[in-house]
Scaffold this motif. Sequence first.
Motif, short mmCIF file in Angstrom:
data_model
loop_
_atom_site.label_atom_id
_atom_site.label_comp_id
_atom_site.label_asym_id
_atom_site.label_seq_id
_atom_site.Cartn_x
_atom_site.Cartn_y
_atom_site.Cartn_z
N UNK A 181 1.12 -6.33 -1.63
CA UNK A 181 1.73 -7.06 -0.56
C UNK A 181 3.23 -7.03 -1.00
N UNK A 182 3.46 -7.46 -2.27
CA UNK A 182 4.81 -7.40 -2.69
C UNK A 182 5.47 -6.18 -2.70
N UNK A 183 4.78 -5.13 -3.17
CA UNK A 183 5.39 -3.71 -3.31
C UNK A 183 5.33 -3.12 -1.87
N UNK A 232 -9.27 -6.43 -7.30
CA UNK A 232 -8.71 -6.24 -5.89
C UNK A 232 -7.82 -7.34 -5.34
N UNK A 233 -8.47 -8.55 -5.65
CA UNK A 233 -7.53 -9.84 -5.32
C UNK A 233 -6.23 -9.93 -6.00
N UNK A 234 -6.27 -9.70 -7.20
CA UNK A 234 -4.85 -9.56 -7.85
C UNK A 234 -4.15 -8.68 -7.42
N UNK A 235 -4.87 -7.40 -7.32
CA UNK A 235 -3.87 -6.24 -6.84
C UNK A 235 -3.37 -6.55 -5.61
N UNK A 236 -4.09 -7.05 -4.60
CA UNK A 236 -3.75 -7.29 -3.50
C UNK A 236 -2.47 -7.92 -3.20
N UNK A 257 4.31 -4.62 1.34
CA UNK A 257 4.60 -5.58 2.41
C UNK A 257 3.55 -5.52 3.41
N UNK A 258 2.18 -5.21 2.70
CA UNK A 258 1.19 -4.96 3.60
C UNK A 258 0.36 -6.11 3.44
N UNK A 259 -0.32 -6.74 4.58
CA UNK A 259 -1.15 -7.84 4.34
C UNK A 259 -2.69 -6.84 4.04
N UNK A 260 -3.64 -7.50 3.15
CA UNK A 260 -4.55 -6.97 2.34
C UNK A 260 -5.61 -7.67 2.63
N UNK A 261 -6.71 -6.96 3.29
CA UNK A 261 -8.16 -7.66 3.39
C UNK A 261 -8.85 -7.32 2.35
N UNK A 262 -9.50 -7.99 1.53
CA UNK A 262 -10.63 -7.53 0.50
C UNK A 262 -12.01 -7.99 1.01
N UNK A 263 -12.82 -6.93 0.95
CA UNK A 263 -14.17 -7.22 1.40
C UNK A 263 -15.05 -6.91 0.23
N UNK A 264 -15.95 -8.04 -0.24
CA UNK A 264 -16.81 -7.95 -1.15
C UNK A 264 -18.05 -7.48 -0.60
N UNK A 265 -18.59 -6.33 -1.15
CA UNK A 265 -19.62 -5.84 0.01
C UNK A 265 -21.22 -6.76 -0.51
N UNK A 266 -21.07 -7.20 -1.76
CA UNK A 266 -22.40 -7.83 -2.29
C UNK A 266 -23.45 -7.12 -2.39
N UNK A 267 -23.98 -6.56 -1.32
CA UNK A 267 -25.23 -5.75 -1.16
C UNK A 267 -24.82 -4.40 -1.30
N UNK A 318 -3.25 -1.01 -7.53
CA UNK A 318 -1.86 -1.06 -7.06
C UNK A 318 -1.13 0.22 -6.85
N UNK A 319 -1.42 1.20 -7.73
CA UNK A 319 -0.82 2.61 -7.90
C UNK A 319 -1.49 3.40 -6.70
N UNK A 320 -2.65 3.27 -6.53
CA UNK A 320 -3.33 3.83 -5.38
C UNK A 320 -2.81 3.43 -4.14
N UNK A 321 -2.76 2.27 -3.86
CA UNK A 321 -1.95 1.76 -2.68
C UNK A 321 -0.68 2.46 -2.40
N UNK A 322 -0.04 2.63 -3.53
CA UNK A 322 1.45 3.16 -3.75
C UNK A 322 1.21 4.73 -2.94
N UNK A 323 0.23 5.41 -3.53
CA UNK A 323 -0.02 6.76 -2.84
C UNK A 323 -0.43 6.83 -1.59
N UNK A 324 -1.12 5.91 -1.29
CA UNK A 324 -1.50 5.44 0.37
C UNK A 324 -0.03 5.38 1.05
N UNK A 325 0.84 4.51 0.70
CA UNK A 325 1.95 4.36 1.30
C UNK A 325 2.99 5.51 1.31
N UNK A 326 2.80 6.28 0.16
CA UNK A 326 3.50 7.56 0.39
C UNK A 326 2.89 8.70 1.04
N UNK A 327 1.80 8.53 1.52
CA UNK A 327 1.05 9.39 2.38
C UNK A 327 0.38 10.73 1.64
#
Length: 758
Positions: free
Chosen positions: A658-660, A650-654, A662-672, A748-757
């Motif tokens: 961002x490039x594709x 997710x960090x790499x995809x973020x 222009x979003x700032x992306x927060x990544x949350x590692x749930x850990x538990x 990355x592709x799923x973020x694209x889908x989100x962007x396209x609504x």
Amino acid sequence: MSAVAPLIPARHKDVNRAKVCDDNFVEFVGQWSGTPSRKPSPDAPVLPGSLCSARDFIELFESQLISRHLDLMARVLRVQQKVFYTIGSSGHEGNAMIARLTRHTDPAFLHYRSGGFMAERFRKLPGMDPIMDSALSFAASKDDPISGGRHKVWGSKPLWVLPQTSTIASHLPKALGTAVAIEQAKRIGHELPIPEDSIAICSFGDASANHATAQTAFNTAAWTAYQKLPAPVLYVCEDNGIGISVKTPTGWIANSFQHRDGLDYFYADGLDIAGGYEQVARAVHHCRSTRRPTFLHLRTTRIMGHAGTDFEIEWRSFEELMAVEAGDPLLRSAAIALQSGVLTRDELLALYETTRKKCFAAAEEADRRPKLDSLAEVIAPLAPYTPDKVAAEAARTGYDEKRLAVFGSAEKLPEKLPPRHLAIQINNALHDLFAKYPESLLFGEDVAQKGGVYTVTKGLQKAFKGARVFNTLLDETMILGLAQGFANMGMLPLPEIQYLAYFHNACDQIRGEACSLQFFSNGQYRNPMVMRIASLGYQRGFGGHFHNDNSITALRDIPGLVVGCPSRGDDAATMLRTMMALAKVDGRVCAYLEPIALYMTKDLYETGDGQWLTSYPAPDQAMVLGEERVYFPEARDLVIFSFGNGVPMSLRAAREIEKAQGWKVRVVDLRWLQPLNTEAIARHAGECARILVVDEGRRSAGVGEGVITAVVEAGQGAKPLRRVVGVDTYTPLAGAAFLVIPSDADIVAMAGELARGR
Ligand SMILES: Cc1ncc(C[n+]2csc(CCOP(=O)(O)OP(=O)(O)O)c2C)c(N)n1
Ligand SMILES: [Mg+2]
């Protein structure tokens, strides 16, 4: 209607076999016409040649009667909804002999037909009342001293009877584990809560003896004895010749256990106290003095059916039923009592009736006692958590000298060394925690000299010796049974399961047993442990489903289990400290999932960047249960929730997102992963415009479903949200594996889908 007179008197045709057995007893005593001997003195043999004294006998007989009348009472009061359990002990009351001939400090894991054993064990401590305590359990009253009204179990804290679930055979591995632990404690200098020469007692039925879980315990007992290692477990097979309605082939138990090397076979007649007593005594003495696994084949019978709901007349002939009932051990005990002169007919009948009255009176009283009536009460002992104590324990230091001895010198302390990858930091954390907890043990397949398949435990055995770090035989059920045994004796076990796929065949040891102990003992017993499991997919070079299993589902719905999955070395150390503290302080059972593919991972974005290496956190640092790690907390355009391998992906995809977009992306590692921190999920979801869940597990029933549910329940479900998940399939070998699990590109592709609504 047939004109022919029935061969069987009408009374005996009663569908209510409890009543028939009850009447049989009274009739048998009333009609007894033998000549009694002169009443023996209390210390004299009850019958000539018997090892059982008159005193032994009369108390055993009383215990048998208590057990019987509890059964009879349950059958009557079940109908009135005053009792909620009718699996009885009738025909098995001879097991009282085992209780008499052992100590109340010999841990006992009992078959559900142990009314006689319990009544007798209650005698071992003054002031205890077997009838009332049992009645409270039958009535599911919250005053039940063992389960607090959660289940009808045989159990007692002061009497060292650990309550069992009703999964047959599941208690055999932990009984052996307890026996091994009694011996191992001496080798690691751990102070036992019971005398050093204690034995573990474990009873079960003849049909249950065939179960895989039983067989692995027998095999492991023999495997242990074969190596001349002590394992003082007394396995008691209560052979009534039947399991519900399936008959055990005649002679099967003797045939199958009589000549089993490493499992010393003894036979005792549980239907006859005068004769059986000496046989039981011999088995107990053998087990205690030789410290060898001992198999006591106890002859019993089963009268009054499997349970109150088992109308045997529907599937057995009256002739057969009556033959079984004629073998009622209470008739034999009555005969011994009368023949020996220990009791007269009137005394015996009076004793029978007084015991009946006491049982009914106790049951009526129990019925008036409070029941569990709030959810909070029901689940109070399930998953205890005292955050302050756990945090303090996890960060507790003060074992510097031991650390120095383990790591070599102050300069070699891991926190002084450069950043390293996950496997090394887990290894460091284990060394540290072994220095901190002298009662900790680590065991599993290949963990000792080899240091595990992935060298995560390398050096640990050398540093802490074979009594604390050792290989087991190849059986996950037994590994987890051993863990429970060590925990029962106050140690802190870290069992290792070599791969997640191999947890599943032993799952019941955690689901049905370890995690249920605090619940069914109302928090009085605990078996703390940290189970390490090499987990998840994405391995390159070592493929296939069974080394890349990505299903956490089976773990996540086990009540009370804590599941955590660190994705980087520093988190691995602080999480492990917290899990050990949870085990130590609150007795919790924890599953620590180690993502195999990240063990050796050094880089994050580019080869050689070393960004997945982390410094070793000093031993006063720990992670709070449930606490997430947040990357780019200021970002608000998209939040990605993930864990394990999904975090670096997710960090790499973020970056790409961002490039594709222009979003700032927060990544949350749930850990538990269990319990999920739903509050944190809600908070991040609330703060960000869009939500992605990256779950390398499968689509169905995975962590991702839990995250989405938390988002929706927090009222954030209207936001654009998607999951990137694994496919509901087994993982194939080689490169095809990557077709079924998420990739950076999928995110990355799923973020694209989100962007396209979409
Ligand atoms: C693993 C498991 N499978 C099935 C059952 C259902 N079950 C309960 S008791 C029983 C028969 C057990 O017979 P046996 O071991 O001979 O004990 P008995 O009841 O005769 O004393 C069965 C099949 C269970 N409790 N656990
Ligand atoms: Mg049976």
